[in-house]
Design a protein around this motif. Structure first.
Motif, mmCIF file in Angstrom:
data_model
loop_
_atom_site.group_PDB
_atom_site.id
_atom_site.type_symbol
_atom_site.label_atom_id
_atom_site.label_comp_id
_atom_site.label_asym_id
_atom_site.label_seq_id
_atom_site.Cartn_x
_atom_site.Cartn_y
_atom_site.Cartn_z
ATOM 1 N N GLY A 159 0.694 -1.333 -0.018
ATOM 2 C CA GLY A 159 -0.053 -0.013 0.215
ATOM 3 C C GLY A 159 0.925 1.217 0.045
ATOM 4 O O GLY A 159 0.308 2.419 0.080
ATOM 5 N N ARG A 160 2.097 1.175 0.132
ATOM 6 C CA ARG A 160 2.928 2.473 -0.141
ATOM 7 C C ARG A 160 4.217 2.024 -1.126
ATOM 8 O O ARG A 160 4.501 0.982 -1.462
ATOM 9 N N ALA A 161 4.833 3.371 -1.664
ATOM 10 C CA ALA A 161 5.957 3.124 -2.273
ATOM 11 C C ALA A 161 7.075 2.775 -1.649
ATOM 12 O O ALA A 161 7.347 3.050 -0.473
ATOM 13 N N PRO A 162 7.800 1.592 -2.381
ATOM 14 C CA PRO A 162 9.050 1.109 -1.628
ATOM 15 C C PRO A 162 10.209 2.353 -1.492
ATOM 16 O O PRO A 162 9.926 3.552 -2.271
ATOM 17 N N VAL A 163 11.008 2.361 -0.493
ATOM 18 C CA VAL A 163 11.886 3.198 -0.299
ATOM 19 C C VAL A 163 13.143 2.691 0.036
ATOM 20 O O VAL A 163 13.367 1.564 0.738
ATOM 21 N N ALA A 164 14.209 3.253 -0.799
ATOM 22 C CA ALA A 164 15.733 2.841 -0.591
ATOM 23 C C ALA A 164 16.444 4.069 -0.122
ATOM 24 O O ALA A 164 16.571 5.054 -0.715
ATOM 25 N N LYS A 165 17.706 3.818 0.664
ATOM 26 C CA LYS A 165 18.582 4.970 1.232
ATOM 27 C C LYS A 165 19.719 4.298 1.574
ATOM 28 O O LYS A 165 19.779 2.932 1.833
ATOM 29 N N SER A 166 20.774 4.981 1.293
ATOM 30 C CA SER A 166 22.020 4.763 1.803
ATOM 31 C C SER A 166 22.887 6.039 2.037
ATOM 32 O O SER A 166 22.545 7.016 1.672
ATOM 33 N N ASN A 167 23.688 5.821 3.027
ATOM 34 C CA ASN A 167 24.424 6.977 3.497
ATOM 35 C C ASN A 167 25.946 6.333 3.684
ATOM 36 O O ASN A 167 26.266 5.454 4.146
ATOM 37 N N VAL A 168 26.964 7.319 3.334
ATOM 38 C CA VAL A 168 28.331 7.130 3.850
ATOM 39 C C VAL A 168 28.671 8.460 4.635
ATOM 40 O O VAL A 168 28.475 9.657 4.192
ATOM 41 N N ALA A 204 20.694 4.269 -5.016
ATOM 42 C CA ALA A 204 19.336 3.688 -4.450
ATOM 43 C C ALA A 204 18.386 3.911 -5.782
ATOM 44 O O ALA A 204 18.151 4.766 -6.487
ATOM 45 N N THR A 205 17.757 2.732 -5.824
ATOM 46 C CA THR A 205 16.751 2.691 -7.086
ATOM 47 C C THR A 205 15.470 1.970 -6.378
ATOM 48 O O THR A 205 15.506 0.990 -5.643
ATOM 49 N N THR A 206 14.475 2.564 -6.940
ATOM 50 C CA THR A 206 12.988 1.691 -6.810
ATOM 51 C C THR A 206 12.039 1.811 -7.820
ATOM 52 O O THR A 206 12.290 2.375 -8.820
ATOM 53 N N THR A 207 11.338 0.709 -7.875
ATOM 54 C CA THR A 207 10.093 0.475 -8.768
ATOM 55 C C THR A 207 8.788 0.537 -8.142
ATOM 56 O O THR A 207 8.975 0.939 -6.751
ATOM 57 N N SER A 208 7.906 0.019 -8.569
ATOM 58 C CA SER A 208 6.666 0.099 -8.104
ATOM 59 C C SER A 208 6.380 -0.946 -7.000
ATOM 60 O O SER A 208 5.780 -0.949 -5.938
ATOM 61 N N ARG A 209 7.198 -2.073 -6.908
ATOM 62 C CA ARG A 209 7.137 -3.113 -6.023
ATOM 63 C C ARG A 209 8.558 -3.337 -5.177
ATOM 64 O O ARG A 209 8.742 -4.319 -4.182
ATOM 65 N N THR A 210 9.805 -2.652 -5.809
ATOM 66 C CA THR A 210 11.175 -3.360 -5.303
ATOM 67 C C THR A 210 11.924 -1.988 -5.039
ATOM 68 O O THR A 210 11.581 -0.848 -5.379
ATOM 69 N N ALA A 211 12.917 -2.212 -4.195
ATOM 70 C CA ALA A 211 13.800 -1.128 -3.640
ATOM 71 C C ALA A 211 15.211 -1.765 -3.456
ATOM 72 O O ALA A 211 15.246 -3.262 -2.862
ATOM 73 N N ALA A 212 16.089 -1.081 -3.909
ATOM 74 C CA ALA A 212 17.641 -1.642 -3.727
ATOM 75 C C ALA A 212 18.445 -0.289 -3.495
ATOM 76 O O ALA A 212 18.254 0.909 -3.852
ATOM 77 N N ALA A 213 19.472 -0.459 -2.239
ATOM 78 C CA ALA A 213 20.559 0.549 -1.990
ATOM 79 C C ALA A 213 21.859 -0.011 -1.842
ATOM 80 O O ALA A 213 21.755 -1.136 -1.121
ATOM 81 N N VAL A 214 22.624 0.782 -2.429
ATOM 82 C CA VAL A 214 24.243 0.308 -2.074
ATOM 83 C C VAL A 214 24.688 1.529 -1.735
ATOM 84 O O VAL A 214 24.865 2.566 -2.197
#
Length: 319
Positions: A159-168, A204-214
């Protein structure tokens, strides 16, 4: 399990081929600290939700000076699939023919954690690496990279948009040089006599159902010329997290309440009123008004007749 693919050229002499097979066997055995990679598969009945996390992943080819082979260094630290968690602060590998047969400390850190979780509505992966030092075969004293802290997280909730975050966070040192990373592209570090490293920061990348962060992606081309290592090429990933949103379960129909045979229907009393009553009520009259009007008319006619008769008698008396 770890993928160890050793490539032998067709023209390698038999003696060297035997040495290469021995190197392959030694690397495949490896120490227990070499974590086995896993592909995230989620949990049964979760509607397709997935989550994974890995602190370190290497895909390197190590070329040796005295052998016509490339020894692949494919290792991971704390790679987990949901639901799971891992915490190790060191990764040691042993490559036959490198460092005089001594183990190579690829990564050391104060904190190295990876977590992944999945339920029917939410999938989440996260990693954290603190005070990490990454080394390559052939460069035991010079760190490939040193970082203060890197984190990544991926959250996929129904029910919500996927969220991807990364920090250095903190300082970053590459091949002994302190650098400033570019947030919008690739940072290249070239050290004469050692090699070149390219770094991509916080992808960081997102789609309608997936999220990925490096947090950090490194492409490496190093020529150590030390400890029997001629060349090291490949990629290193630090702090990666991924997720896939579970599919929302179909809404269950609400059961209707059963009819109660003992329950009587509710009766509604309706008061009717004819048009005449309504008009009378609007003028302030009542149902007795017609009778009163008729009586008044009779009295009026009778009074008029009596008055006429009295006048006629008076005229007769005068005559």
């Amino acid at each position: 399990m770890n993928s160890n693919n050793f490539r032998l050229p067709a023209n390698v002499p038999a003696g060297r081929r035997s040495a290469a097979i021995a190197a392959c066997t030694a690397l495949a055995a490896g120490p227990l600290l070499l974590a086995a990679p896993a592909h995230a598969t989620g949990v049964e009945g979760d509607g397709g939700g997935r989550a994974s996390a890995v602190v370190l992943r290497t895909g390197l080819d190590v070329s040796l000076l005295n052998k016509a082979i490339d020894v692949p260094l494919k290792a991971t630290l704390n790679e987990v699939q949901a639901p799971a968690g891992a915490e190790k602060t060191a990764l040691t590998v042993k490559l036959d023919g490198v460092a005089g047969g001594q183990p190579v400390n690829v990564l050391k850190a104060d904190v190295a954690t990876a977590k992944a979780s999945v339920d029917e509505k939410r999938a989440e992966g996260s990693t954290r690496l603190v005070n990490a030092r990454l080394h390559l075969p052939g460069l035991p004293l010079l760190s490939l990279i040193e970082v203060g802290e890197v984190t990544s997280s991926a959250v996929c909730e129904a029910g919500r948009a996927p969220v991807a975050k990364s920090n250095v966070l903190g300082a970053v040192t590459v091949l002994g040089r302190k650098i400033t990373l570019s947030a919008g592209g690739t940072t290249r570090v070239d050290v004469p006599g050692v090699g070149e490293v390219s770094l991509d920061l916080s992808r960081a990348t997102t789609t309608s159902r997936t999220a990925a962060a490096v947090a950090l992606q490194l492409k490496i081309s190093v020529n150590p010329l030390h400890l029997n290592v001629a060349d090291v090429k490949g990629e290193v990933t630090l702090a990666e997290a991924t997720c896939r949103t579970p599919k929302a379960p179909p809404a269950k129909p609400q059961p209707s309440a059963p009819a109660d045979p003992d329950k009587k229907p509710v009766e509604t009393a309706v008061k009717t009123q004819n048009v005449a009553d309504t008009e009378l009520a609007e003028t302030g009259g009542s149902s007795a008004t017609p009778y009163l009007a008729g009586g008044a008319a009779v009295l009026l006619v009778g009074g008029a007749g009596a008055l006429v008769l009295t006048r006629m008698r008076a005229r007769g008396n005068r005559g």
